[in-house]
Motif scaffolding. Structure first.
Motif, PDB file in Angstrom:
ATOM      1  N   MET A 181       0.833  -1.207   0.000  1.00  0.00           N
ATOM      2  CA  MET A 181       0.000   0.000   0.000  1.00  0.00           C
ATOM      3  C   MET A 181       0.867   1.257   0.000  1.00  0.00           C
ATOM      4  N   SER A 182       1.917   1.287   0.842  1.00  0.00           N
ATOM      5  CA  SER A 182       2.780   2.464   0.924  1.00  0.00           C
ATOM      6  C   SER A 182       3.476   2.734  -0.401  1.00  0.00           C
ATOM      7  N   ALA A 183       4.005   1.661  -1.036  1.00  0.00           N
ATOM      8  CA  ALA A 183       4.717   1.830  -2.307  1.00  0.00           C
ATOM      9  C   ALA A 183       3.768   2.306  -3.402  1.00  0.00           C
ATOM     10  N   GLU A 184       2.547   1.789  -3.421  1.00  0.00           N
ATOM     11  CA  GLU A 184       1.601   2.190  -4.454  1.00  0.00           C
ATOM     12  C   GLU A 184       1.123   3.626  -4.232  1.00  0.00           C
ATOM     13  N   LEU A 185       0.947   4.017  -2.990  1.00  0.00           N
ATOM     14  CA  LEU A 185       0.598   5.407  -2.701  1.00  0.00           C
ATOM     15  C   LEU A 185       1.711   6.344  -3.164  1.00  0.00           C
ATOM     16  N   SER A 186       2.963   5.955  -2.903  1.00  0.00           N
ATOM     17  CA  SER A 186       4.099   6.770  -3.334  1.00  0.00           C
ATOM     18  C   SER A 186       4.129   6.878  -4.853  1.00  0.00           C
ATOM     19  N   ARG A 187       3.890   5.765  -5.544  1.00  0.00           N
ATOM     20  CA  ARG A 187       3.915   5.770  -7.009  1.00  0.00           C
ATOM     21  C   ARG A 187       2.818   6.671  -7.571  1.00  0.00           C
ATOM     22  N   ARG A 188       1.614   6.537  -7.048  1.00  0.00           N
ATOM     23  CA  ARG A 188       0.502   7.331  -7.580  1.00  0.00           C
ATOM     24  C   ARG A 188       0.663   8.813  -7.235  1.00  0.00           C
ATOM     25  N   ALA A 189       1.162   9.104  -6.049  1.00  0.00           N
ATOM     26  CA  ALA A 189       1.438  10.500  -5.700  1.00  0.00           C
ATOM     27  C   ALA A 189       2.521  11.068  -6.612  1.00  0.00           C
ATOM     28  N   GLY A 190       3.494  10.234  -6.974  1.00  0.00           N
ATOM     29  CA  GLY A 190       4.541  10.669  -7.893  1.00  0.00           C
ATOM     30  C   GLY A 190       3.988  10.987  -9.271  1.00  0.00           C
ATOM     31  N   ALA A 248      -8.627   8.189  -5.766  1.00  0.00           N
ATOM     32  CA  ALA A 248      -8.629   9.594  -6.169  1.00  0.00           C
ATOM     33  C   ALA A 248      -7.398   9.942  -7.002  1.00  0.00           C
ATOM     34  N   LEU A 249      -6.292   9.240  -6.764  1.00  0.00           N
ATOM     35  CA  LEU A 249      -5.064   9.499  -7.513  1.00  0.00           C
ATOM     36  C   LEU A 249      -5.013   8.753  -8.845  1.00  0.00           C
TER      37      LEU A 249
END
Length: 239
Positions: A1-10, A139-140
Motif C-alpha cells: 500500500m505504501s509503495a503504491e501510494l508513493s507511485r501514484r502521488a509521484g 482519487a489518484l
C-alpha cells in the motif's frame, strides 16, 4: 500500500509538473513517498514535492523554495530564509486535496506576483492522517499514465516530460530568432568555451538535433570572432 501510494502521488506530481513546464516555469524534479515514520517516530502521511532551479529560489528569498503536497492538506509553496535555511513561510493553495494541475500552476503564478497574498498561511485539513488510504488511491488513479508500460516509474515519466518541454522551448526560441534584432553580449573566451562545453554535455546526455545545431552555430561564430587579420587568407588575384 505504501509503495503504491508513493507511485501514484509521484504520477500526480508529474502531471502537475507538466502543467508548470508548459507555463514556462523552471522545474527540475519531482519527489514522492508513502506513509512513513520520521526520526522521532512520528507517523507521517503520503507526500510529494516539486523542485525548481536555484535561480528561481534566489528570486524568492535566496534560500529554499518549492512545492509540497501532503495527503491531508493539499499543496503548499514553502520558502526558507537564506541565513538559517529554516522554513520561514508556507502558502497553502486552498484549492482542495487534489486540485487540477492547471490550478496549481495558477497558484504558483499568483505566488510569483504576490507571495504574501497567494493562497493562505492556514494549513487546511481535507483528510485524516493515516485514514482512508484506499479512497486516496482511487482519487489518484486519474493521474496514472496512459501508457503504464512505458512510464511505470514517475521519475521516468517526468524525465520524458522535462526533455520534451525544454526541446519545445529551444525550438520556439530558434524559430523566432530569424527576425529578432541582434543582441550584443560580451563574453570572455573562457565563458564561451564553458557554454559550448555545456551544450556538448547536453548533447551527450540527451541527443538532440537542436542542441547539435545550436552548438555548431555558436562555434562557427566564435571561430569568426577569434580570427585575426593575419590568419585570414587574402583573396586570390582576379577575384
Amino acid at each position: 500500500m505504501s509503495a503504491e501510494l508513493s507511485r501514484r502521488a509521484g504520477h500526480y506530481a508529474a502531471a502537475v509538473a507538466e502543467s508548470l513546464l508548459e507555463a514556462g516555469l523552471p522545474v527540475t524534479g519531482i519527489q514522492s513517498c508513502g506513509p512513513w515514520h520520521d526520526a522521532d517516530g512520528e507517523y507521517l502521511d503520503v507526500e510529494a514535492g516539486i523542485s525548481f532551479t536555484q535561480a528561481f529560489q534566489d528570486r524568492h528569498g535566496g534560500g529554499d523554495c518549492g512545492l509540497h503536497w501532503t495527503g491531508t492538506s493539499g499543496w503548499c509553496l514553502y520558502t526558507a530564509s537564506q541565513q538559517d535555511r529554516y522554513l520561514s513561510g508556507d502558502r497553502w493553495s486552498g484549492a482542495g486535496l487534489l486540485p487540477g494541475p492547471r490550478l496549481v500552476a495558477d497558484f504558483v503564478d499568483a505566488f510569483r506576483l504576490d507571495p504574501a497574498g497567494a493562497g493562505s498561511s492556514d494549513q487546511p485539513s481535507h483528510r485524516r492522517e493515516g485514514q482512508d488510504f484506499s479512497l486516496l488511491l482511487d482519487a489518484l488513479a486519474p493521474y496514472l499514465p496512459a501508457q503504464p508500460c512505458l512510464f511505470e516509474d514517475p521519475q521516468i515519466r517526468f524525465a520524458d516530460l522535462h526533455r520534451h518541454a525544454y526541446d519545445n522551448r529551444v525550438r520556439r526560441a530558434l524559430i523566432s530568432s530569424a527576425s529578432d534584432p541582434l543582441t550584443h553580449l560580451s563574453l570572455r573566451q573562457g565563458e564561451l568555451a564553458a557554454l559550448l562545453h555545456l551544450l556538448e554535455y547536453a548533447e551527450s546526455s540527451n541527443p538532440s538535433a537542436l542542441t547539435r545545431q545550436l552548438a555548431a552555430d555558436l562555434t562557427a561564430r566564435a571561430d569568426r570572432q577569434t580570427r585575426t587579420p593575419e590568419t585570414v587568407r587574402p583573396p586570390r588575384p582576379g577575384r
